[in-house]
Design a protein around this motif. Structure first.
Motif, PDB file in Angstrom:
ATOM      1  N   GLY A 369       0.812  -1.209   0.000  1.00  0.00           N
ATOM      2  CA  GLY A 369       0.000   0.000   0.000  1.00  0.00           C
ATOM      3  C   GLY A 369       0.843   1.255   0.000  1.00  0.00           C
ATOM      4  O   GLY A 369       0.316   2.368   0.030  1.00  0.00           O
ATOM      5  N   GLY A 370       2.178   1.070  -0.071  1.00  0.00           N
ATOM      6  CA  GLY A 370       3.087   2.214  -0.003  1.00  0.00           C
ATOM      7  C   GLY A 370       2.936   3.183  -1.153  1.00  0.00           C
ATOM      8  O   GLY A 370       2.996   4.402  -0.961  1.00  0.00           O
ATOM      9  N   GLU A 371       2.725   2.663  -2.358  1.00  0.00           N
ATOM     10  CA  GLU A 371       2.569   3.550  -3.520  1.00  0.00           C
ATOM     11  C   GLU A 371       1.281   4.364  -3.395  1.00  0.00           C
ATOM     12  O   GLU A 371       1.256   5.565  -3.692  1.00  0.00           O
ATOM     13  N   LEU A 372       0.197   3.713  -2.972  1.00  0.00           N
ATOM     14  CA  LEU A 372      -1.065   4.436  -2.769  1.00  0.00           C
ATOM     15  C   LEU A 372      -0.938   5.478  -1.670  1.00  0.00           C
ATOM     16  O   LEU A 372      -1.472   6.581  -1.785  1.00  0.00           O
ATOM     17  N   LEU A 373      -0.218   5.113  -0.613  1.00  0.00           N
ATOM     18  CA  LEU A 373      -0.021   6.041   0.504  1.00  0.00           C
ATOM     19  C   LEU A 373       0.727   7.286   0.043  1.00  0.00           C
ATOM     20  O   LEU A 373       0.366   8.417   0.403  1.00  0.00           O
ATOM     21  N   ALA A 374       1.765   7.080  -0.770  1.00  0.00           N
ATOM     22  CA  ALA A 374       2.537   8.208  -1.279  1.00  0.00           C
ATOM     23  C   ALA A 374       1.670   9.104  -2.156  1.00  0.00           C
ATOM     24  O   ALA A 374       1.734  10.345  -2.078  1.00  0.00           O
ATOM     25  N   THR A 375       0.834   8.499  -3.002  1.00  0.00           N
ATOM     26  CA  THR A 375      -0.048   9.269  -3.877  1.00  0.00           C
ATOM     27  C   THR A 375      -1.059  10.070  -3.065  1.00  0.00           C
ATOM     28  O   THR A 375      -1.301  11.249  -3.342  1.00  0.00           O
ATOM     29  N   ALA A 376      -1.642   9.429  -2.039  1.00  0.00           N
ATOM     30  CA  ALA A 376      -2.637  10.117  -1.208  1.00  0.00           C
ATOM     31  C   ALA A 376      -2.034  11.319  -0.494  1.00  0.00           C
ATOM     32  O   ALA A 376      -2.674  12.361  -0.364  1.00  0.00           O
ATOM     33  N   GLN A 377      -0.788  11.184  -0.031  1.00  0.00           N
ATOM     34  CA  GLN A 377      -0.138  12.306   0.656  1.00  0.00           C
ATOM     35  C   GLN A 377       0.248  13.408  -0.319  1.00  0.00           C
ATOM     36  O   GLN A 377       0.240  14.589   0.029  1.00  0.00           O
ATOM     37  N   ARG A 378       0.567  12.997  -1.553  1.00  0.00           N
ATOM     38  CA  ARG A 378       1.011  13.978  -2.543  1.00  0.00           C
ATOM     39  C   ARG A 378      -0.145  14.833  -3.050  1.00  0.00           C
ATOM     40  O   ARG A 378      -0.011  16.053  -3.215  1.00  0.00           O
ATOM     41  N   ASN A 379      -1.298  14.183  -3.331  1.00  0.00           N
ATOM     42  CA  ASN A 379      -2.393  14.949  -3.926  1.00  0.00           C
ATOM     43  C   ASN A 379      -3.553  15.210  -2.973  1.00  0.00           C
ATOM     44  O   ASN A 379      -4.533  15.863  -3.341  1.00  0.00           O
ATOM     45  N   GLY A 380      -3.441  14.698  -1.738  1.00  0.00           N
ATOM     46  CA  GLY A 380      -4.474  14.963  -0.752  1.00  0.00           C
ATOM     47  C   GLY A 380      -5.764  14.201  -0.961  1.00  0.00           C
ATOM     48  O   GLY A 380      -6.749  14.420  -0.242  1.00  0.00           O
ATOM     49  N   ASN A 381      -5.785  13.281  -1.921  1.00  0.00           N
ATOM     50  CA  ASN A 381      -6.994  12.503  -2.204  1.00  0.00           C
ATOM     51  C   ASN A 381      -6.913  11.168  -1.454  1.00  0.00           C
ATOM     52  O   ASN A 381      -6.231  10.244  -1.888  1.00  0.00           O
ATOM     53  N   HIS A 382      -7.612  11.065  -0.342  1.00  0.00           N
ATOM     54  CA  HIS A 382      -7.575   9.849   0.473  1.00  0.00           C
ATOM     55  C   HIS A 382      -8.610   8.829   0.036  1.00  0.00           C
ATOM     56  O   HIS A 382      -8.614   7.706   0.538  1.00  0.00           O
ATOM     57  N   ALA A 383      -9.495   9.200  -0.878  1.00  0.00           N
ATOM     58  CA  ALA A 383     -10.610   8.316  -1.224  1.00  0.00           C
ATOM     59  C   ALA A 383     -10.121   6.993  -1.816  1.00  0.00           C
ATOM     60  O   ALA A 383     -10.630   5.923  -1.467  1.00  0.00           O
ATOM     61  N   VAL A 384      -9.151   7.066  -2.710  1.00  0.00           N
ATOM     62  CA  VAL A 384      -8.653   5.845  -3.343  1.00  0.00           C
ATOM     63  C   VAL A 384      -7.936   4.975  -2.321  1.00  0.00           C
ATOM     64  O   VAL A 384      -8.091   3.753  -2.296  1.00  0.00           O
ATOM     65  N   LEU A 385      -7.147   5.602  -1.447  1.00  0.00           N
ATOM     66  CA  LEU A 385      -6.458   4.854  -0.392  1.00  0.00           C
ATOM     67  C   LEU A 385      -7.481   4.194   0.530  1.00  0.00           C
ATOM     68  O   LEU A 385      -7.316   3.020   0.904  1.00  0.00           O
ATOM     69  N   GLU A 386      -8.516   4.909   0.888  1.00  0.00           N
ATOM     70  CA  GLU A 386      -9.556   4.362   1.750  1.00  0.00           C
ATOM     71  C   GLU A 386     -10.242   3.163   1.103  1.00  0.00           C
ATOM     72  O   GLU A 386     -10.571   2.182   1.772  1.00  0.00           O
ATOM     73  N   GLN A 387     -10.418   3.227  -0.204  1.00  0.00           N
ATOM     74  CA  GLN A 387     -11.103   2.148  -0.919  1.00  0.00           C
ATOM     75  C   GLN A 387     -10.221   0.910  -1.071  1.00  0.00           C
ATOM     76  O   GLN A 387     -10.681  -0.218  -0.882  1.00  0.00           O
TER      77      GLN A 387
END
Length: 455
Positions: A369-387
């Motif tokens: 989940g590290g790549e998703l975590l990095a993306t969520a922190q970079r763009n502020g969009n937690h929805a995809v990480l949450e899903q």
């Protein structure tokens, strides 16, 4: 560090070694070789030991690619829309649990892992799929036909045990255990080899023995996590004098470890965060196990995709505790090292004594989940990480609450950034310097508990 059991218990994981990378650099142009040697020397200084297959070689390859010494093999694509998820390469299976979607090399690797564990049902499934492709697995159907590698491994293991008889050893675990020879005799099998030693299993595949360099605390840590069902259970460990290889952050010794075999398979490079095992998302299994380990005040320091195994019930467990540290501060550094520093915060490495770069292991892979975590922190969009990785999303939310708590406790954003950057496998003395002098072990443990609240 390597395959099923072998991937799990030693440092021989991966298919790329330093020699392969050298040949790649040479093929691009001899002018690259100077830079190749410079990067290799720098990496040796940072992590110690030889760069063989496994985590060291993976990091070496990454640095060579970043420096342009070897091609990265990634096609150029248009920049993704904000919040979008990068597409995976076409070679990845759409349904990883469907055998027909796996490439033959991956199928052979999984078949080998099942065979090592004597999982006849899985072996039969893999053999049937291979037969449809006109392929046949190279391993013998029973462990009676020892390969040259296994025969040599048995000889080496026997010699190692003979040498231990003349030494003054410290025994951890079962004081009466004397079945070392069952992993060197007929039917035993060598399943891993790396810079720190080798791993063999007994003929019944009931336990494994690691021989070579082990950390002074490795046996005791295996016992601790085994008692919590977070890894193999310690049978016995014999600890000798100084090791042959330098290991960062731990006191490396010569020795041997007998332990039970961990159920499950490594997350591996081909897993995606929302792939399901036993009804549990892979990334959720990873972060749940990570939380449990850190709550024990233990830093694994090598928590990559081949050192976390997930069983058929979706339970994650750790293997290869050779670089682990029993320290709440080290556990906090690893736990917070997964995240980006607070906005406006700058890490201070002056005199910190840490390795730096935070927990680069978790951030670099998809299955964690590290790549998703990095993306969520970079763009502020937690929805995809949450899903796709809801446990990681929960921890990310908790991280924001933890930062607020630390600011309230008198730490600055720079202090928090420094803790996040401190890095894996740092020398124990580094936790008595700089910002760490202002944090007690109990306070570090309290911060860890807040970070993983609800996990």
């Amino acid at each position: 560090m390597p395959s099923a059991i072998g991937r799990a218990l030693n440092a021989a994981a991966g298919d790329i070694g330093a020699n392969t990378l050298y040949q790649a650099a040479k093929a691009v142009g001899r002018g690259n070789l100077k830079r190749y040697h410079e990067i290799r020397l720098q990496l040796n200084k940072e992590v110690g030991g030889n760069i063989v297959k496994g985590a060291r070689a993976d990091e070496f390859k990454r640095r060579l690619q970043e420096a342009g010494v070897i091609p990265n093999g990634k096609p150029k694509t248009a920049a993704p829309d904000p919040g979008s998820i990068p597409k995976k390469p076409d070679s990845l299976p759409a349904k990883p649990n469907s055998l027909e979607n796996w490439g033959t090399p991956q199928l052979l690797a999984k078949r080998r892992a099942a065979w090592l564990l004597w999982d006849d049902k899985k072996v039969a499934r893999f053999d049937a799929e291979l037969a449809q492709r006109g392929q046949k697995a190279p391993e013998p159907s029973a462990p009676t036909q020892a390969s040259a590698k296994t025969k040599l491994g048995r000889i080496t293991a026997k010699k190692f045990d003979e040498g231990m008889k003349t030494e003054q050893l410290r025994r951890d675990g079962d004081q009466t255990f004397d079945r070392w020879d069952e992993t060197t005799g007929s039917g035993s099998k060598k399943i891993g080899q790396g810079a720190f030693g080798s791993v063999t299993v007994d003929k019944d595949r009931t336990y494994a023995v690691k021989r070579g360099d082990i950390s002074d605390t490795e046996g005791k840590l295996i016992q601790k996590i085994g008692d919590r069902d977070l890894g193999p259970k310690l049978i016995a460990a014999d600890v000798d004098g100084p090791g042959w290889e330098r290991a960062p952050g731990v006191d490396n010794r010569r020795g041997r470890l007998a332990m039970t075999i961990v159920e499950g398979e490594p997350i591996g490079i081909f897993r995606r965060p929302d792939d399901m095992i036993g009804g549990v998302r892979v990334a959720d299994a990873y972060w749940t196990a990570r939380a449990q380990l850190h709550r024990m005040g233990i830093a694994h320091n090598d928590m990559h995709i081949d050192n976390v195994l997930v069983d058929n019930n979706g339970k994650g467990r750790f293997v290869d505790m050779g670089l682990a540290q029993d320290s709440p501060k080290a556990a906090l550094a690893e736990a917070m090292g997964a995240f980006n520093p607070p906005k406006g915060g700058q890490a201070d490495r002056t005199g910190a004594g840490g390795a730096g770069q935070g927990d680069w292991q978790v951030r670099r892979y998809s299955g964690t989940g590290g790549e998703l975590l990095a993306t969520a922190q970079r763009n502020g969009n937690h929805a995809v990480l949450e899903q796709r990785a809801p446990v990681a999303a929960r921890v990310l939310d908790n991280k924001n609450a933890l930062q607020f708590r630390m600011l309230k406790d008198g730490f600055s954003k720079d202090d928090i950034a420094t803790i996040m950057d401190h890095g894996l496998r740092s020398d124990p003395s580094s936790y008595n310097k700089g910002i760490w002098q202002r944090i007690t072990d109990q306070q570090a443990q309290d911060y860890i508990n807040l970070l993983y609240d609800g996990v």
